[in-house]
Design an enzyme around this catalytic site. Structure first.
Site, mmCIF file in Angstrom:
data_model
loop_
_atom_site.group_PDB
_atom_site.id
_atom_site.type_symbol
_atom_site.label_atom_id
_atom_site.label_comp_id
_atom_site.label_asym_id
_atom_site.label_seq_id
_atom_site.Cartn_x
_atom_site.Cartn_y
_atom_site.Cartn_z
ATOM 1 N N TYR A 155 48.756 70.508 -2.844
ATOM 2 C CA TYR A 155 49.760 71.305 -3.529
ATOM 3 C C TYR A 155 49.068 72.547 -4.068
ATOM 4 C CZ TYR A 155 47.731 69.120 -7.650
ATOM 5 O OH TYR A 155 46.846 68.674 -8.607
ATOM 6 N N LYS A 159 53.778 81.596 4.765
ATOM 7 C CA LYS A 159 52.342 81.352 4.902
ATOM 8 C C LYS A 159 51.556 82.534 4.372
ATOM 9 C CE LYS A 159 51.434 82.725 9.699
ATOM 10 N NZ LYS A 159 50.783 82.294 10.932
ATOM 11 N N SER A 192 43.884 70.163 -5.379
ATOM 12 C CA SER A 192 44.891 71.186 -5.104
ATOM 13 C C SER A 192 44.189 72.406 -4.527
ATOM 14 C CB SER A 192 45.651 71.576 -6.378
ATOM 15 O OG SER A 192 44.766 72.089 -7.348
#
Length: 118
Positions: A58, A9, A25
């Site tokens: 994404y 993360k 995205s």
């Protein structure tokens, strides 16, 4: 059996811009992506610390050293410039792999520069 678990993360990044008219995205400074071990086009969950909103998309690379974190497409309705976000990346692991798992956590500082890697 596979277990879905945290792979990496990018924590407390600041949104630099949003662009609604885009296929969709999140563009992130490639230095942050590489530090976290997140590859281009991998699925990510964006968690907005500022508003509580979440969106899955994404990731695509933004120029190295730019500090860019741009939310693109429909998710731009849920995020605003200067929002603090967490970009979360999951992967599937076997039970034995999960026991040894150490996710990469990149903590962002000012201007989305790497402050710390856990």
């Amino acid at each position: 059996m596979f277990i879905k678990a945290l792979k990496a993360k990018i924590h407390r990044a600041t949104v630099t811009e949003t662009r609604l008219d885009y296929p969709g995205s999140i563009a992130v400074d490639v230095e942050l992506m590489e530090a976290a071990g997140i590859l281009p086009y991998e699925a990510v969950l964006m968690a907005n610390v500022t508003s509580g909103a979440r969106a899955e998309t994404y990731i695509v690379p933004a120029p190295a050293g730019s500090g860019e974190v741009s939310v693109l497409g429909a998710a731009a309705r849920l995020f605003n410039p200067k929002d603090i976000i967490i970009v979360i990346n999951f992967a599937y692991y076997t039970p034995d792999e999960v026991k040894k798992l150490k996710p990469r956590v990149v903590i962002c500082g000012e201007d989305n520069k790497i402050k710390e890697i856990l």
